[in-house]
Design a protein around this motif. Structure first.
Motif, short mmCIF file in Angstrom:
data_model
loop_
_atom_site.label_atom_id
_atom_site.label_comp_id
_atom_site.label_asym_id
_atom_site.label_seq_id
_atom_site.Cartn_x
_atom_site.Cartn_y
_atom_site.Cartn_z
N GLN A 65 8.73 9.54 -1.84
CA GLN A 65 7.82 10.48 -1.19
C GLN A 65 7.86 10.32 0.32
O GLN A 65 7.80 11.32 1.06
CB GLN A 65 6.40 10.28 -1.72
CG GLN A 65 6.20 10.71 -3.16
CD GLN A 65 4.80 10.41 -3.66
OE1 GLN A 65 4.00 9.74 -2.98
NE2 GLN A 65 4.47 10.90 -4.86
N ARG A 66 7.98 9.08 0.80
CA ARG A 66 8.07 8.86 2.24
C ARG A 66 9.37 9.44 2.80
O ARG A 66 9.37 10.01 3.90
CB ARG A 66 7.97 7.37 2.56
CG ARG A 66 6.59 6.78 2.36
CD ARG A 66 6.59 5.28 2.64
NE ARG A 66 7.04 4.97 3.97
CZ ARG A 66 6.25 4.90 5.04
NH1 ARG A 66 4.95 5.11 4.90
NH2 ARG A 66 6.74 4.60 6.23
N LYS A 79 8.66 5.56 -6.43
CA LYS A 79 8.03 6.86 -6.21
C LYS A 79 7.45 6.97 -4.81
O LYS A 79 7.63 7.99 -4.12
CB LYS A 79 6.93 7.07 -7.26
CG LYS A 79 6.22 8.41 -7.13
CD LYS A 79 5.17 8.57 -8.20
CE LYS A 79 4.44 9.90 -8.04
NZ LYS A 79 3.37 10.07 -9.08
N GLN A 80 6.76 5.93 -4.38
CA GLN A 80 6.17 5.97 -3.03
C GLN A 80 7.25 6.01 -1.96
O GLN A 80 7.13 6.76 -0.98
CB GLN A 80 5.28 4.75 -2.82
CG GLN A 80 4.01 4.76 -3.64
CD GLN A 80 3.19 3.50 -3.43
OE1 GLN A 80 3.71 2.44 -3.12
NE2 GLN A 80 1.86 3.62 -3.62
N ARG A 81 8.32 5.25 -2.14
CA ARG A 81 9.40 5.27 -1.15
C ARG A 81 10.11 6.62 -1.12
O ARG A 81 10.50 7.11 -0.06
CB ARG A 81 10.39 4.15 -1.44
CG ARG A 81 9.81 2.76 -1.22
CD ARG A 81 10.89 1.70 -1.24
NE ARG A 81 11.44 1.51 -2.57
CZ ARG A 81 10.98 0.67 -3.47
NH1 ARG A 81 9.91 -0.08 -3.19
NH2 ARG A 81 11.55 0.54 -4.65
N GLN A 106 0.81 -1.21 0.00
CA GLN A 106 0.00 0.00 0.00
C GLN A 106 0.85 1.27 0.00
O GLN A 106 0.47 2.26 -0.65
CB GLN A 106 -0.92 0.01 1.22
CG GLN A 106 -1.99 -1.07 1.19
CD GLN A 106 -2.83 -1.08 2.45
OE1 GLN A 106 -2.55 -0.33 3.40
NE2 GLN A 106 -3.85 -1.93 2.48
N GLU A 107 2.00 1.27 0.70
CA GLU A 107 2.74 2.51 0.91
C GLU A 107 4.14 2.54 0.33
O GLU A 107 4.69 3.61 0.12
CB GLU A 107 2.84 2.79 2.43
CG GLU A 107 1.49 2.85 3.13
CD GLU A 107 1.65 3.07 4.62
OE1 GLU A 107 2.80 3.27 5.06
OE2 GLU A 107 0.63 3.03 5.34
N MET A 108 4.76 1.38 0.04
CA MET A 108 6.15 1.35 -0.40
C MET A 108 6.37 0.40 -1.56
O MET A 108 7.44 -0.18 -1.72
CB MET A 108 7.06 0.95 0.77
CG MET A 108 7.09 1.94 1.90
SD MET A 108 7.87 1.29 3.40
CE MET A 108 6.53 0.30 4.04
N ASN A 162 11.50 3.80 5.40
CA ASN A 162 11.12 2.65 4.61
C ASN A 162 11.75 1.40 5.21
O ASN A 162 12.86 1.44 5.73
CB ASN A 162 11.57 2.80 3.15
CG ASN A 162 10.92 3.99 2.47
OD1 ASN A 162 9.72 4.21 2.61
ND2 ASN A 162 11.71 4.77 1.75
#
Length: 334
Positions: free
Chosen positions: A116-117, A112-114, A106-108, A124
């Motif tokens: 942004q985190r 791109k998602q990593r 869902q988040e990583m 991560n």
């Protein structure tokens, strides 16, 4: 693997049962297996010969009544540790895989998602688990790893399990940690300024094979033939080296072989001493073939260094199996 600024949460956990009222108690993955049973019977006590014991109460003589014996057996499993049951219980009760895999997707799930985190100051991480031992590798700060420790405890709490405090720690990758017998640590490559992650056999693993060789070459084993001893030691060393051959283990294998050679040398000199002490020159002439390599009755000491070291390369999802479907060859013609 994490970079130099990323702490690694190493949780080699053997969860134990937590005393939570109102929740079911599951057996710990780190307890030993045993069982107990009790049998109750209403029959009078009899001697081994089959006659009724004189101390047993005699049945009433006024009436003859035949009763069917009813046995009630109460059995219960006390606790489980070691063997094949502990990994099985861990795989059944630990729900960490589903929990952290769902968060990863869902988040990583992508770069791109990593990214942004990281821009938001979040960490991560990735879970690596083998039976009841697992490691959480975190790319971030130490407080991110500490927060994950609390999250793991929250996942295990509904199952009646808790982390073992003596086996749970948060360490930097430069400090290193031990996982499944390997010491995993980032160090500078000799002669360069580059840093790499090295996986080497741990001191405990090396000491375990040394203790096994000591037991095989103890003075009480001098009754056997030298060829039998060399073959037995070779089997133990090759089996141990096959497990650690995927790490940076070549120097460790050579050091273990040097130790084993010394044990064989002292064992041989004590067994074949005769009336005079067996000199090193005589030892080499009688029990060595190439240089100082032990050989007796066609059995040669090979040691752990004979196992080829093959570094493990990350293959992602491209791991071939016997069931991997290969595309059929396409023949084209003009």
């Amino acid at each position: 693997m994490p970079t130099s600024s990323s702490p690694t949460t190493s949780k080699a956990s053997s969860p134990s049962s937590a005393k939570t009222p109102g929740q079911p108690r599951f057996p710990s993955a780190s307890a030993s297996c045993g069982s107990s049973s009790r049998t109750f019977s209403s029959a009078p006590r009899r001697s081994p010969s089959g006659t009724v014991s004189p101390y047993a109460r005699a049945p009433p003589t006024t009436s003859i009544k035949i009763e069917t014996l009813r046995r009630v057996t109460h059995a219960r499993v006390t606790h489980c540790v070691g063997g094949v049951v502990s990994p099985l219980l861990a795989n059944i009760t630990l729900a960490l895989d589903e929990h952290f895999d769902q968060l990863w997707r869902q988040e990583m799930a992508n770069d791109k998602q990593r990214r942004q985190r990281r821009n938001k100051g979040l960490g991560n991480w990735r879970l690596v688990r083998y039976c009841d031992d697992f490691v959480l590798m975190v790319f971030g700060e130490r407080h991110h790893a500490e927060a994950l420790r609390g999250e793991v405890s929250a996942v295990l709490a509904p199952l009646g399990l808790r982390l073992a405090p003596e086996k749970t720690q948060v360490v930097q990758l430069d400090e290193g940690f031990t996982f499944l017998g390997f010491d995993i640590r980032r160090m500078r490559k000799p002669g360069t300024s580059k840093h790499y992650v090295y996986t080497k056999p741990s001191k405990k693993a090396v000491q375990s094979i040394k203790d096994k060789v000591k037991a095989k070459t103890y003075r009480s084993t001098r009754y056997q033939d030298l060829g039998e001893l060399i073959a037995d030691v070779n089997r133990s060393l090759v089996g141990w080296a096959n497990y650690f051959r995927h790490g940076v283990s070549k120097a460790t294998f050579s050091a273990v072989d040097s130790f084993v050679w010394g044990r064989l040398m002292r064992w041989t000199r004590a067994k074949y001493a005769g009336k005079t002490r067996l000199s090193m020159k005589e030892l080499r002439r009688r029990f060595c073939d190439q240089g100082w390599r032990f050989a007796y009755n066609g059995v040669v000491f090979t040691g752990a260094a004979s196992v080829e070291v093959t570094r493990y390369r990350y293959r992602g999802r491209n791991i071939p199996t016997p069931w991997t479907a290969r595309p059929a060859a396409v023949v084209t013609g003009s």
